[in-house]
Each structure stands twice: as C-alpha cells, then as structure tokens.
Design a protein around this motif. Structure first.
Motif, PDB file in Angstrom:
ATOM      1  N   ALA A 117       0.969  -1.194   0.008  1.00  0.00           N
ATOM      2  CA  ALA A 117      -0.044  -0.170   0.116  1.00  0.00           C
ATOM      3  C   ALA A 117       1.020   1.210  -0.071  1.00  0.00           C
ATOM      4  CB  ALA A 117      -0.971   0.048   1.266  1.00  0.00           C
ATOM      5  N   VAL A 118       0.381   2.358  -0.518  1.00  0.00           N
ATOM      6  CA  VAL A 118       1.173   3.679  -0.648  1.00  0.00           C
ATOM      7  C   VAL A 118       0.148   4.637   0.357  1.00  0.00           C
ATOM      8  CG1 VAL A 118       1.964   5.353  -2.171  1.00  0.00           C
ATOM      9  CG2 VAL A 118       1.992   3.106  -2.788  1.00  0.00           C
ATOM     10  N   ASN A 119       0.790   5.298   1.071  1.00  0.00           N
ATOM     11  CA  ASN A 119       0.004   6.407   1.686  1.00  0.00           C
ATOM     12  C   ASN A 119       0.241   7.861   1.049  1.00  0.00           C
ATOM     13  OD1 ASN A 119       2.673   7.573   2.485  1.00  0.00           O
ATOM     14  ND2 ASN A 119       2.422   6.734   4.522  1.00  0.00           N
ATOM     15  N   SER A 120      -0.514   8.630   1.521  1.00  0.00           N
ATOM     16  CA  SER A 120      -0.553  10.004   0.862  1.00  0.00           C
ATOM     17  C   SER A 120       0.870  10.774   0.618  1.00  0.00           C
ATOM     18  CB  SER A 120      -1.638  10.957   1.669  1.00  0.00           C
ATOM     19  OG  SER A 120      -1.198  11.440   2.776  1.00  0.00           O
ATOM     20  N   LYS A 121       1.803  10.303   1.668  1.00  0.00           N
ATOM     21  CA  LYS A 121       3.091  10.958   1.541  1.00  0.00           C
ATOM     22  C   LYS A 121       3.899  10.075   0.487  1.00  0.00           C
ATOM     23  CE  LYS A 121       2.954  10.478   6.158  1.00  0.00           C
ATOM     24  NZ  LYS A 121       3.657  10.446   7.563  1.00  0.00           N
ATOM     25  N   GLY A 122       3.472   9.084  -0.064  1.00  0.00           N
ATOM     26  CA  GLY A 122       4.288   8.433  -1.156  1.00  0.00           C
ATOM     27  C   GLY A 122       5.084   7.301  -0.444  1.00  0.00           C
ATOM     28  N   LYS A 162      -7.763   7.987   4.697  1.00  0.00           N
ATOM     29  CA  LYS A 162      -7.551   9.608   4.264  1.00  0.00           C
ATOM     30  C   LYS A 162      -6.477  10.217   5.268  1.00  0.00           C
ATOM     31  CE  LYS A 162     -11.769  11.472   6.037  1.00  0.00           C
ATOM     32  NZ  LYS A 162     -12.944  12.499   5.618  1.00  0.00           N
ATOM     33  N   ASN A 163      -6.670   9.928   6.413  1.00  0.00           N
ATOM     34  CA  ASN A 163      -5.901  10.511   7.311  1.00  0.00           C
ATOM     35  C   ASN A 163      -4.415   9.738   7.482  1.00  0.00           C
ATOM     36  OD1 ASN A 163      -7.635  12.270   8.234  1.00  0.00           O
ATOM     37  ND2 ASN A 163      -8.878  10.626   9.101  1.00  0.00           N
ATOM     38  N   ASP A 164      -3.976   8.750   6.702  1.00  0.00           N
ATOM     39  CA  ASP A 164      -2.978   8.132   6.688  1.00  0.00           C
ATOM     40  C   ASP A 164      -2.859   7.155   7.970  1.00  0.00           C
ATOM     41  OD1 ASP A 164      -1.535   8.709   4.348  1.00  0.00           O
ATOM     42  OD2 ASP A 164      -0.420  10.287   4.873  1.00  0.00           O
ATOM     43  N   ARG A 165      -3.862   6.603   8.192  1.00  0.00           N
ATOM     44  CA  ARG A 165      -3.651   5.544   9.204  1.00  0.00           C
ATOM     45  C   ARG A 165      -3.953   4.332   8.518  1.00  0.00           C
ATOM     46  NH1 ARG A 165      -8.431   8.231  12.743  1.00  0.00           N
ATOM     47  NH2 ARG A 165      -9.236   7.877  10.571  1.00  0.00           N
ATOM     48  N   MET A 166      -2.853   3.383   8.980  1.00  0.00           N
ATOM     49  CA  MET A 166      -2.869   2.278   8.316  1.00  0.00           C
ATOM     50  C   MET A 166      -4.277   1.244   8.853  1.00  0.00           C
ATOM     51  SD  MET A 166      -0.249  -0.729   8.174  1.00  0.00           S
ATOM     52  CE  MET A 166       1.257   0.168   7.397  1.00  0.00           C
ATOM     53  N   ILE A 167      -4.977   0.621   8.164  1.00  0.00           N
ATOM     54  CA  ILE A 167      -5.943  -0.381   8.435  1.00  0.00           C
ATOM     55  C   ILE A 167      -5.259  -1.635   7.888  1.00  0.00           C
ATOM     56  CG2 ILE A 167      -8.142  -0.724   8.308  1.00  0.00           C
ATOM     57  CD1 ILE A 167      -7.862   1.895   9.401  1.00  0.00           C
ATOM     58  N   PHE A 168      -5.457  -2.735   8.923  1.00  0.00           N
ATOM     59  CA  PHE A 168      -4.768  -3.909   8.329  1.00  0.00           C
ATOM     60  C   PHE A 168      -5.549  -5.140   8.932  1.00  0.00           C
ATOM     61  CE2 PHE A 168      -2.274  -3.064  12.145  1.00  0.00           C
ATOM     62  CZ  PHE A 168      -2.161  -4.434  12.937  1.00  0.00           C
ATOM     63  N   VAL A 169      -5.664  -6.178   8.277  1.00  0.00           N
ATOM     64  CA  VAL A 169      -6.287  -7.436   8.662  1.00  0.00           C
ATOM     65  C   VAL A 169      -4.979  -8.662   9.308  1.00  0.00           C
ATOM     66  CG1 VAL A 169      -7.396  -9.487   8.022  1.00  0.00           C
ATOM     67  CG2 VAL A 169      -7.841  -7.134   6.970  1.00  0.00           C
ATOM     68  N   GLY A 171      -5.257 -12.149  11.089  1.00  0.00           N
ATOM     69  CA  GLY A 171      -6.118 -13.335  11.091  1.00  0.00           C
ATOM     70  C   GLY A 171      -7.471 -12.985  10.691  1.00  0.00           C
ATOM     71  N   VAL A 172      -8.680 -12.715  11.330  1.00  0.00           N
ATOM     72  CA  VAL A 172      -9.916 -12.365  10.828  1.00  0.00           C
ATOM     73  C   VAL A 172     -10.344 -11.059  11.255  1.00  0.00           C
ATOM     74  CG1 VAL A 172     -10.652 -14.742  10.312  1.00  0.00           C
ATOM     75  CG2 VAL A 172     -11.129 -13.647  12.657  1.00  0.00           C
ATOM     76  N   SER A 173      -9.464 -10.342  11.985  1.00  0.00           N
ATOM     77  CA  SER A 173      -9.799  -9.173  12.685  1.00  0.00           C
ATOM     78  C   SER A 173      -9.128  -7.992  11.980  1.00  0.00           C
ATOM     79  CB  SER A 173      -9.386  -9.052  14.103  1.00  0.00           C
ATOM     80  OG  SER A 173     -10.041 -10.090  14.832  1.00  0.00           O
ATOM     81  N   VAL A 174      -9.845  -6.761  11.931  1.00  0.00           N
ATOM     82  CA  VAL A 174      -9.234  -5.421  11.443  1.00  0.00           C
ATOM     83  C   VAL A 174      -8.625  -4.643  12.506  1.00  0.00           C
ATOM     84  CG1 VAL A 174      -9.766  -3.570   9.709  1.00  0.00           C
ATOM     85  CG2 VAL A 174     -10.947  -5.677   9.492  1.00  0.00           C
ATOM     86  N   TYR A 175      -7.459  -4.121  12.361  1.00  0.00           N
ATOM     87  CA  TYR A 175      -7.084  -3.286  13.262  1.00  0.00           C
ATOM     88  C   TYR A 175      -6.619  -1.842  12.531  1.00  0.00           C
ATOM     89  CZ  TYR A 175      -6.293  -7.363  16.196  1.00  0.00           C
ATOM     90  OH  TYR A 175      -6.514  -8.400  16.607  1.00  0.00           O
TER      91      TYR A 175
END
Length: 181
Positions: A117-122, A162-169, A171-175
């Motif tokens: 993944a690429v964030n807004s800062k590149g 949109k705030n450059d927070r990483m969302i990741f999976v 196991g079966v949970s999202v953080y």
C-alpha cells in the motif's frame, strides 16, 4: 432474464493464456498504472497488457525474485512495486528494468509479500504472509525499514485511510495502526 444474460455474455472477452498469450490463467493480482497499462500477476509470471499485446516478465529474464506475483501497486514516482512469493521487486519505467530493494543489513526479504500500500506521503509499505513485520521503502536511504507489529500473526492485508492511518487485517480481525514517525 435469459435474453439479458446472453446479451451481457457477448460483451465479455476471456483474456486467457491461449487467446491473449497470458503467462498463466491463475491470476493473483491486477493493477492499472498511470500510463494506462494493465499489469497482471499470475502464479507463473508477470504480464503487462497495452490493450492489444501482452508483454511477459519472467524471473529468469528479469530481476524478479519469483514468477508468482501476489500483489502490486504504483508509487507516486510511477514505479510499479511487486510482491512475490519470494520477496519484493520494483519496476522502473525509465530503465525498463527491475530492482530488488534490500534491508539495511544488505539482505533481501524472501517471504510471500501479501499486500502493498502507498500512503498520501508516497511511502510504500509491505506486509508479509508469515511475519509480524511491516516494511517501508525509504527513498532517501534506498533500503527497506522495518516495523514490528505484534498483533496476532501480524498484518496480512494493508491499506491507508484518508488520514494516513494504516488499516490492516490480522487473522480475521481488522486493526488500525498509526504508521507515522
């Protein structure tokens, strides 16, 4: 309903190994770059489609860690990053070649790269299939930085909001993870 089904089927053309010279019918990832090319990652090679012809990039002919392509993304410079079954590679349009980014100690990542993944800062971030480590390519230093995330089995699939927070999976949970320094 049956007439709509047959009408819809006529609009689709199967891009496959035989008709379009795709390296393999087992596709694992796809990406359109800013130049309009469609990159297709398969279990047996990387393909770039221009709408007419398919170009193949095989690990034996190019500097790719593996022909099994799991993930891909374009960075803000227009380079295409690939996650393979045995590490990371980057395609540089200016040289029509690939390079393999190294860790600070000069070694390569040699695991399945499940997500990029690429964030807004590149910044280009990578998650691996088996590790609790995230990698970020540091353009100024020219190597991969590491970040340990000890949650479950670690991040498998990653994205940025949109705030450059990483969302990741994991196991079966999202953080959510604050990847800023």
């Amino acid at each position: 309903i049956s007439s709509w089904s047959s009408f819809a089927a006529e609009k689709f053309i199967h891009i496959n190994k035989e008709g379009y010279n795709l390296s393999c019918d087992l596709v694992r990832s796809i990406c359109q770059d800013s130049r309009g090319y469609i990159w297709i990652g398969t279990e047996m090679g990387l393909n770039r489609f221009d709408g007419v012809r398919m170009r193949h990039y095989k690990s034996a002919d190019y500097k790719l860690p593996s022909d099994y392509i799991f993930s891909m993304v374009e960075d803000k410079e227009g380079n295409i990053w690939f996650g393979t079954s045995r590490g990371i590679a980057c395609y540089d349009y200016s040289s029509d070649s690939f390079f393999i980014p190294l860790l600070q100690d000069g070694t390569r990542v040699e695991d399945i790269v499940s997500s990029i993944a690429v964030n807004s800062k590149g910044e280009v971030w990578f998650s691996l299939n088996k590790e609790e480590i995230l990698y970020k390519y540091d353009y100024s230093k020219g190597y991969l930085d590491t970040c340990v995330v000890k949650i479950g089995k670690g991040p498998k699939y990653i994205a940025f909001d949109k705030n450059d927070r990483m969302i990741f999976v994991s196991g079966v949970s999202v953080y959510e993870y604050d990847a800023s320094e």
